[in-house]
Design an enzyme around this catalytic site. Structure first.
Site, PDB file in Angstrom:
ATOM      1  N   LYS A  31      12.375  10.891  44.739  1.00 29.38           N
ATOM      2  CA  LYS A  31      13.487  10.626  43.817  1.00 29.38           C
ATOM      3  C   LYS A  31      13.550  11.688  42.740  1.00 29.38           C
ATOM      4  O   LYS A  31      14.628  12.203  42.410  1.00 29.38           O
ATOM      5  CB  LYS A  31      13.308   9.250  43.184  1.00 29.38           C
ATOM      6  CG  LYS A  31      14.170   8.995  41.940  1.00 29.38           C
ATOM      7  CD  LYS A  31      13.715   7.755  41.211  1.00 29.38           C
ATOM      8  CE  LYS A  31      14.496   7.515  39.930  1.00 29.38           C
ATOM      9  NZ  LYS A  31      14.227   8.537  38.884  1.00 29.38           N
ATOM     10  N   ASP A  88       4.621   7.159  35.656  1.00 27.71           N
ATOM     11  CA  ASP A  88       5.352   6.383  36.650  1.00 27.71           C
ATOM     12  C   ASP A  88       4.436   5.560  37.545  1.00 27.71           C
ATOM     13  O   ASP A  88       4.884   4.604  38.181  1.00 27.71           O
ATOM     14  CB  ASP A  88       6.221   7.308  37.513  1.00 27.71           C
ATOM     15  CG  ASP A  88       7.485   7.745  36.804  1.00 27.71           C
ATOM     16  OD1 ASP A  88       7.773   7.217  35.716  1.00 27.71           O
ATOM     17  OD2 ASP A  88       8.194   8.622  37.333  1.00 27.71           O
ATOM     18  N   ARG A 143      16.760   1.792  42.508  1.00 29.16           N
ATOM     19  CA  ARG A 143      16.958   3.121  41.931  1.00 29.16           C
ATOM     20  C   ARG A 143      16.008   4.148  42.528  1.00 29.16           C
ATOM     21  O   ARG A 143      16.339   5.336  42.596  1.00 29.16           O
ATOM     22  CB  ARG A 143      16.751   3.083  40.412  1.00 29.16           C
ATOM     23  CG  ARG A 143      17.864   2.399  39.634  1.00 29.16           C
ATOM     24  CD  ARG A 143      17.719   2.681  38.147  1.00 29.16           C
ATOM     25  NE  ARG A 143      17.590   4.105  37.920  1.00 29.16           N
ATOM     26  CZ  ARG A 143      16.624   4.670  37.189  1.00 29.16           C
ATOM     27  NH1 ARG A 143      15.710   3.939  36.609  1.00 29.16           N
ATOM     28  NH2 ARG A 143      16.600   5.969  37.032  1.00 29.16           N
TER      29      ARG A 143
END
Length: 418
Positions: free
Chosen positions: A22, A305, A397
């Protein structure tokens, strides 16, 4: 209403191919507008952030073709030099279009970006850098307006090694008449991937992966095909699932060097980790050891993350662990949801003290951001009973088919729409 339903029972066993990154695909898609031709990107994940990015490209005037995980962008005709508010506010990463639009059209305007609520993420580093590069920037009423009259050589020193600011400077500088150096640049693998992609189109950039990047601007880029690197955070998520369930999980099509800080922590937790050229396998020890202290840091430190997933794992560790969050102020929102499941977590500002418990229990829980959503699913994998994880749009997402991949590893999981 939509949610992910998980019944915690048994270990995860098997292997999973990891999706494209991503955090690498979004700046690469922004970079396609620098080429007045056709660009092909392979291994693009099917996630909502990519869909929003493609909507932005279409608004700018690009023609898009999508074939499975391959995206073809024709940027011959750019008709707009701004991004509408309804698109900007959906995704924080939309700010990376700023440098690319200025480089292509010499002007750009947009409102401040949206995205996950992780606390203040100021874009002052982006603006300060663009001003140093000769861009006239005006801020007011929630909007940024930029105009470029003349390029100029510059050395930009970032006060913090911001990934987004580093990417914006690279996108701006790749198509310019100047020489730019970035000091204290971000060193993440996604920065290297962006450099490789831009250089493949004809740019002259060196140093990515170090704290100093040099850009020798060129006047034109050309068509190119590029394959996006694998998603190191998605890989970390599945490994955490293997550990918390006492299972054995192999993540394939990865670069182990990209998330060595994560596998190092898993080893410190007492887990067996095997690495190969393009895979990592974790064989869990049911006794998860606590960690004295984990600090989130810019790469190559422990990634913020991956912090939420590790927090879920440590919630059932044998002993007390401490996590110091140094990147985002509101990354510990997940703690309240884990406490609903029986976790013993105390937070004070940017520090979490995690006292491991013997078992987690099912509860309705709500994701507050992308990584907390995936981490709550990880926690649910070992919880007694049926857990419902709400706000799945956050998970969408950044994760492609999270529930399907976990089901293939043996999880009792499904996505429910009521």
């Amino acid at each position: 209403m939509e949610y992910i339903k998980v019944i915690g029972e048994g270990p995860l066993l098997g292997s999973v191919d990891i999706q494209g990154s991503k955090n690498a695909v979004l700046p690469a898609l922004a970079a396609t507008i620098l080429n007045e031709g056709e660009t092909v990107l392979h291994n693009c994940p099917d996630i909502s952030d990519v869909k929003i990015t493609l909507d932005i490209l279409k608004f700018l005037g690009c023609k898009i073709k999508k074939e499975n995980h391959t995206i073809i962008v024709d940027a011959k005709n750019i008709v707009n030099n701004y991004i509408p508010t309804e698109l900007m506010t959906k995704m924080r990463s939309s700010i990376i279009f700023l440098g690319a639009i200025i480089a292509r059209t010499k002007e750009a305007s947009m409102c401040f970006p949206g995205g996950c609520e992780l606390g203040p993420r100021p874009i002052d580093l982006h603006i300060k850098a663009l001003k140093a590069l000769g861009v006239d920037v005006t801020e007011g009423n929630g909007y940024i307006k930029c105009k470029l009259d003349n390029y100029k050589d510059a050395q930009v020193h970032l006060d913090f090694p911001s990934v987004g600011a580093t990417e914006n400077i690279m996108l701006f500088g790749a198509l310019s008449d100047c020489v730019i150096s970035i000091e204290n640049a971000a060193r993440e693998p996604e920065i290297e991937d962006l450099q490789n992609f831009l250089n493949g189109m004809g740019a002259k950039i060196s140093g990515a992966g170090s704290s100093s990047i040099r850009i020798n601007g060129v006047k034109k880029l050309h068509d190119f095909e590029h394959t996006i690197i694998p998603d190191r955070i998605a890989a970390a998520t599945y490994l955490c699932g293997g550990v918390i369930t006492g299972g054995c999980v192999e993540v394939k099509k990865v670069n182990p060097n990209h998330f060595g800080a994560v596998t190092s922590v898993l080893r410190e937790c007492g887990q067996y980790v095997e690495e190969g050229k393009d895979y990592v396998c974790v064989k869990a020890n049911n006794k998860i050891k606590s960690i004295d202290l984990i600090r989130t840091l810019p790469h190559p430190g422990f990634p913020t993350d991956a912090q939420s997933g590790i927090l879920s794992v440590l919630s059932v560790a044998n002993g007390t662990s401490i996590i110091k969050e140094n990147i985002f102020q509101q990354r510990f929102k997940i703690a309240d949801e884990l406490i609903k499941m029986g976790a013993d977590i105390n937070t004070d500002g940017q520090v979490a003290v995690v006292k491991g418990v013997k078992k987690l229990y099912a509860s309705p829980v709500y994701a507050s951001d992308l990584r907390s959503g995936a981490a709550l699913v990880v926690a649910a994998l070992c919880a007694e009973g049926e857990t419902k994880v709400f706000n799945t749009h956050f998970i969408d997402r950044g994760y492609e088919n999270l529930h399907i991949n976990l089901k293939n590893l043996g999880a009792n999981i499904e996505r429910v729409k009521e």
